[in-house]
Design a protein around this motif. Structure first.
Motif, PDB file in Angstrom:
ATOM      1  N   GLU A 197       1.091  -1.065  -0.143  1.00  0.00           N
ATOM      2  CA  GLU A 197      -0.072  -0.116   0.582  1.00  0.00           C
ATOM      3  C   GLU A 197       0.714   1.057  -0.103  1.00  0.00           C
ATOM      4  OE1 GLU A 197      -3.766  -1.556   2.129  1.00  0.00           O
ATOM      5  OE2 GLU A 197      -2.069  -0.993   3.451  1.00  0.00           O
ATOM      6  N   ILE A 198       2.111   1.326   1.083  1.00  0.00           N
ATOM      7  CA  ILE A 198       2.777   2.525   0.569  1.00  0.00           C
ATOM      8  C   ILE A 198       2.958   2.821  -0.403  1.00  0.00           C
ATOM      9  CG2 ILE A 198       5.789   3.100   1.437  1.00  0.00           C
ATOM     10  CD1 ILE A 198       4.593   2.457   4.381  1.00  0.00           C
ATOM     11  N   ASN A 199       3.415   1.427  -1.097  1.00  0.00           N
ATOM     12  CA  ASN A 199       4.420   1.748  -2.439  1.00  0.00           C
ATOM     13  C   ASN A 199       3.318   1.849  -3.896  1.00  0.00           C
ATOM     14  OD1 ASN A 199       7.332   1.046  -1.630  1.00  0.00           O
ATOM     15  ND2 ASN A 199       6.313  -1.302  -2.051  1.00  0.00           N
ATOM     16  N   MET A 200       2.254   1.885  -3.576  1.00  0.00           N
ATOM     17  CA  MET A 200       0.697   1.979  -4.434  1.00  0.00           C
ATOM     18  C   MET A 200       0.376   3.956  -4.592  1.00  0.00           C
ATOM     19  SD  MET A 200      -2.928   0.985  -3.731  1.00  0.00           S
ATOM     20  CE  MET A 200      -2.849  -0.804  -4.304  1.00  0.00           C
ATOM     21  N   LEU A 201       0.829   4.388  -3.025  1.00  0.00           N
ATOM     22  CA  LEU A 201       0.696   5.564  -2.397  1.00  0.00           C
ATOM     23  C   LEU A 201       2.097   6.224  -3.639  1.00  0.00           C
ATOM     24  CD1 LEU A 201      -0.802   8.054  -1.394  1.00  0.00           C
ATOM     25  CD2 LEU A 201       0.803   7.651   0.644  1.00  0.00           C
ATOM     26  N   PHE A 202       3.495   5.831  -3.389  1.00  0.00           N
ATOM     27  CA  PHE A 202       4.477   6.485  -3.540  1.00  0.00           C
ATOM     28  C   PHE A 202       5.030   6.590  -5.505  1.00  0.00           C
ATOM     29  CE2 PHE A 202       5.228   7.221   0.792  1.00  0.00           C
ATOM     30  CZ  PHE A 202       5.643   7.973   1.228  1.00  0.00           C
ATOM     31  N   ASP A 203       4.304   5.467  -5.846  1.00  0.00           N
ATOM     32  CA  ASP A 203       4.103   5.012  -7.415  1.00  0.00           C
ATOM     33  C   ASP A 203       3.623   6.186  -8.228  1.00  0.00           C
ATOM     34  OD1 ASP A 203       5.866   3.085  -6.742  1.00  0.00           O
ATOM     35  OD2 ASP A 203       4.619   0.916  -7.100  1.00  0.00           O
ATOM     36  N   THR A 204       2.576   6.228  -7.554  1.00  0.00           N
ATOM     37  CA  THR A 204       1.604   7.809  -7.931  1.00  0.00           C
ATOM     38  C   THR A 204       2.177   8.917  -7.162  1.00  0.00           C
ATOM     39  OG1 THR A 204       0.064   5.843  -8.228  1.00  0.00           O
ATOM     40  CG2 THR A 204      -0.587   8.455  -8.778  1.00  0.00           C
ATOM     41  N   TRP A 205       2.127   9.239  -5.836  1.00  0.00           N
ATOM     42  CA  TRP A 205       1.968  10.869  -5.662  1.00  0.00           C
ATOM     43  C   TRP A 205       3.500  10.482  -5.391  1.00  0.00           C
ATOM     44  CZ3 TRP A 205       3.138  11.436   0.058  1.00  0.00           C
ATOM     45  CH2 TRP A 205       3.125  12.917   0.299  1.00  0.00           C
ATOM     46  N   ASN A 206       4.460  11.061  -5.750  1.00  0.00           N
ATOM     47  CA  ASN A 206       6.306  11.540  -5.869  1.00  0.00           C
ATOM     48  C   ASN A 206       6.608  13.140  -5.240  1.00  0.00           C
ATOM     49  OD1 ASN A 206       8.677  11.427  -6.047  1.00  0.00           O
ATOM     50  ND2 ASN A 206       8.707  11.767  -8.229  1.00  0.00           N
ATOM     51  N   PRO A 207       6.125  12.929  -3.660  1.00  0.00           N
ATOM     52  CA  PRO A 207       6.876  14.408  -3.268  1.00  0.00           C
ATOM     53  C   PRO A 207       8.479  14.364  -3.521  1.00  0.00           C
ATOM     54  CG  PRO A 207       6.880  12.344  -1.831  1.00  0.00           C
ATOM     55  CD  PRO A 207       6.580  11.838  -2.722  1.00  0.00           C
ATOM     56  N   ALA A 208       9.094  14.054  -3.667  1.00  0.00           N
ATOM     57  CA  ALA A 208      10.359  14.294  -3.896  1.00  0.00           C
ATOM     58  C   ALA A 208      10.308  15.844  -4.734  1.00  0.00           C
ATOM     59  CB  ALA A 208      11.103  13.509  -4.741  1.00  0.00           C
ATOM     60  N   GLY A 209       9.847  16.001  -6.323  1.00  0.00           N
ATOM     61  CA  GLY A 209       9.125  16.948  -6.981  1.00  0.00           C
ATOM     62  C   GLY A 209       8.389  18.266  -6.183  1.00  0.00           C
ATOM     63  N   VAL A 211      10.446  19.613  -3.654  1.00  0.00           N
ATOM     64  CA  VAL A 211      11.412  19.874  -3.700  1.00  0.00           C
ATOM     65  C   VAL A 211      12.533  21.425  -3.388  1.00  0.00           C
ATOM     66  CG1 VAL A 211      14.203  19.517  -2.299  1.00  0.00           C
ATOM     67  CG2 VAL A 211      11.909  17.348  -2.078  1.00  0.00           C
ATOM     68  N   PRO A 212      11.882  21.790  -4.528  1.00  0.00           N
ATOM     69  CA  PRO A 212      12.433  22.660  -5.139  1.00  0.00           C
ATOM     70  C   PRO A 212      11.604  23.752  -4.462  1.00  0.00           C
ATOM     71  CG  PRO A 212      12.931  21.327  -6.842  1.00  0.00           C
ATOM     72  CD  PRO A 212      12.257  20.267  -5.839  1.00  0.00           C
ATOM     73  N   ALA A 213      10.082  24.260  -5.332  1.00  0.00           N
ATOM     74  CA  ALA A 213       8.835  24.763  -4.491  1.00  0.00           C
ATOM     75  C   ALA A 213       9.627  24.814  -3.211  1.00  0.00           C
ATOM     76  CB  ALA A 213       7.724  24.152  -4.978  1.00  0.00           C
ATOM     77  N   ARG A 214       9.131  24.074  -1.984  1.00  0.00           N
ATOM     78  CA  ARG A 214       8.970  23.804  -1.156  1.00  0.00           C
ATOM     79  C   ARG A 214       9.988  24.830   0.186  1.00  0.00           C
ATOM     80  NH1 ARG A 214       6.077  21.133   1.967  1.00  0.00           N
ATOM     81  NH2 ARG A 214       4.541  20.958   0.805  1.00  0.00           N
ATOM     82  N   LEU A 215      11.399  24.242  -0.616  1.00  0.00           N
ATOM     83  CA  LEU A 215      12.637  24.863  -0.148  1.00  0.00           C
ATOM     84  C   LEU A 215      12.377  26.791  -0.678  1.00  0.00           C
ATOM     85  CD1 LEU A 215      15.331  24.860   1.104  1.00  0.00           C
ATOM     86  CD2 LEU A 215      16.136  24.337  -1.454  1.00  0.00           C
ATOM     87  N   LYS A 216      11.775  26.828  -1.623  1.00  0.00           N
ATOM     88  CA  LYS A 216      11.352  28.482  -1.772  1.00  0.00           C
ATOM     89  C   LYS A 216      10.458  28.857  -1.182  1.00  0.00           C
ATOM     90  CE  LYS A 216      10.836  30.954  -6.271  1.00  0.00           C
ATOM     91  NZ  LYS A 216       9.978  32.285  -7.977  1.00  0.00           N
ATOM     92  N   ARG A 217       9.678  28.334  -0.852  1.00  0.00           N
ATOM     93  CA  ARG A 217       8.524  28.681   0.286  1.00  0.00           C
ATOM     94  C   ARG A 217       8.936  28.877   1.506  1.00  0.00           C
ATOM     95  NH1 ARG A 217       2.758  28.980   0.398  1.00  0.00           N
ATOM     96  NH2 ARG A 217       2.442  30.380   1.955  1.00  0.00           N
ATOM     97  N   MET A 218       9.638  28.085   2.105  1.00  0.00           N
ATOM     98  CA  MET A 218      10.894  28.500   3.181  1.00  0.00           C
ATOM     99  C   MET A 218      11.697  29.234   3.744  1.00  0.00           C
ATOM    100  SD  MET A 218      11.665  24.153   4.193  1.00  0.00           S
ATOM    101  CE  MET A 218      12.142  24.319   5.267  1.00  0.00           C
ATOM    102  N   THR A 219      12.009  29.829   2.297  1.00  0.00           N
ATOM    103  CA  THR A 219      12.949  30.927   2.930  1.00  0.00           C
ATOM    104  C   THR A 219      12.865  32.251   1.912  1.00  0.00           C
ATOM    105  OG1 THR A 219      14.518  30.331   0.239  1.00  0.00           O
ATOM    106  CG2 THR A 219      15.262  29.139   2.241  1.00  0.00           C
TER     107      THR A 219
END
Length: 282
Positions: A197-209, A211-219
């Motif tokens: 079930e974990i693999n099913m989620l991350f195969d579809t929803w990839n939060p790694a993408g 990171v750049p936008a999150r870092l920009k928001r955080m800073t």
């Protein structure tokens, strides 16, 4: 002639790649059998480090830490050619890299700290990323050869020790990522979520993408237009901790405590990335 000191998984594969490209390499390792194992590929192994560096114009190192680098180089020094270049791929402190650059320079040698982001297979395939900083004339002289070892060399400018700091920054991210994934797995185990079930989620929803936008928001310094309010994010961390087995989470409780600090300071209605506000470099 090149010498390579430290025949762990990374060092030994660096040596094999050099030999595959036609290089002659003298090798040493504290456990001699690891160095001797490279002779089948064409390396010449030495039981004593002072002998391994004799005749070498360039000496590469992949060791454990600052102390081991200092110890091995001290033992190797009597065998070093005058004016030899030391290229150290060990993950060390920034101050250690600064001190060694100065100390070996005063002795008439060139010391360049060049840590890497790569695993043993990358070392064999000459793929990955190497980091350098400091004397730009030295870097310009060796960058073509270093690029052949890794595929990519990132130059962080004239500040000696910056490459060491950048390597630690990258490793910090990997450690915290793995810690976060460990909490994720512990939570899943507590609430009976399977690996499928974990693999099913991350195969579809990839939060790694994200990171750049999150870092920009955080800073950005602007947290007043929330996409997820801090108070709501804190509510979710409470639910996570309540659902997880007692003591199974490590990272989330620490983050919850930081959230509580910022909520107490009046940031509950801000975007939850406000927890990074005081950490952002100036």
């Amino acid at each position: 002639m090149v010498a390579f000191l430290g025949m762990g998984l990374l060092g030994s594969n660096f040596v094999r790649a050099m030999i595959n490209k036609g290089g002659q390499v003298q090798v040493w390792n504290r456990t001699f059998s690891k160095a001797a194992a490279l002779e089948q590929y064409g390396a010449k192994a030495f039981p004593e480090v002072i002998d391994a560096v004799k005749g070498a114009t360039i000496v590469h190192l992949t060791l454990k830490d600052d102390a081991s680098v200092d110890e091995v180089l001290a033992k190797a020094e009597p065998g070093l050619m005058a004016g030899a270049t030391i290229i150290d791929h060990t993950t060390t402190s920034a101050q250690g890299a600064i001190d060694r650059t100065r100390q070996w320079g005063q002795k008439g040698f060139t010391y360049l700290h060049a840590p890497v982001f790569m695993g043993p297979p990358n070392a064999l395939d000459s793929t990955g990323t190497m980091l350098v900083s400091g004397d730009q004339a030295v870097i310009a002289r060796f960058e073509p050869a270093l690029a052949k070892m890794t595929g990519k060399v990132l130059n962080f400018g004239t500040e000696t020790g910056k490459a060491a700091a950048m390597k630690l920054l990258g490793n910090l991210f990997l450690v915290t990522l793995t810690g976060g994934l460990t909490d994720t797995l512990a939570f899943a185990k507590s609430v009976h979520i399977s690996m499928d079930e974990i693999n099913m989620l991350f195969d579809t929803w990839n939060p790694a993408g994200m990171v750049p936008a999150r870092l920009k928001r955080m800073t950005s310094g602007n947290y007043s237009s929330p996409s997820w309010e801090l108070s709501m994010a804190r509510k979710d961390t409470r639910l996570m901790m309540e659902a997880a087995s007692q003591g199974s989470l490590t990272i989330i409780p620490a983050i919850a405590a930081k959230m509580d600090k910022y909520i107490a300071e009046g940031h509950g209605g801000d975007d939850w990335t406000v927890i990074a506000k005081d950490a952002v470099p100036k």
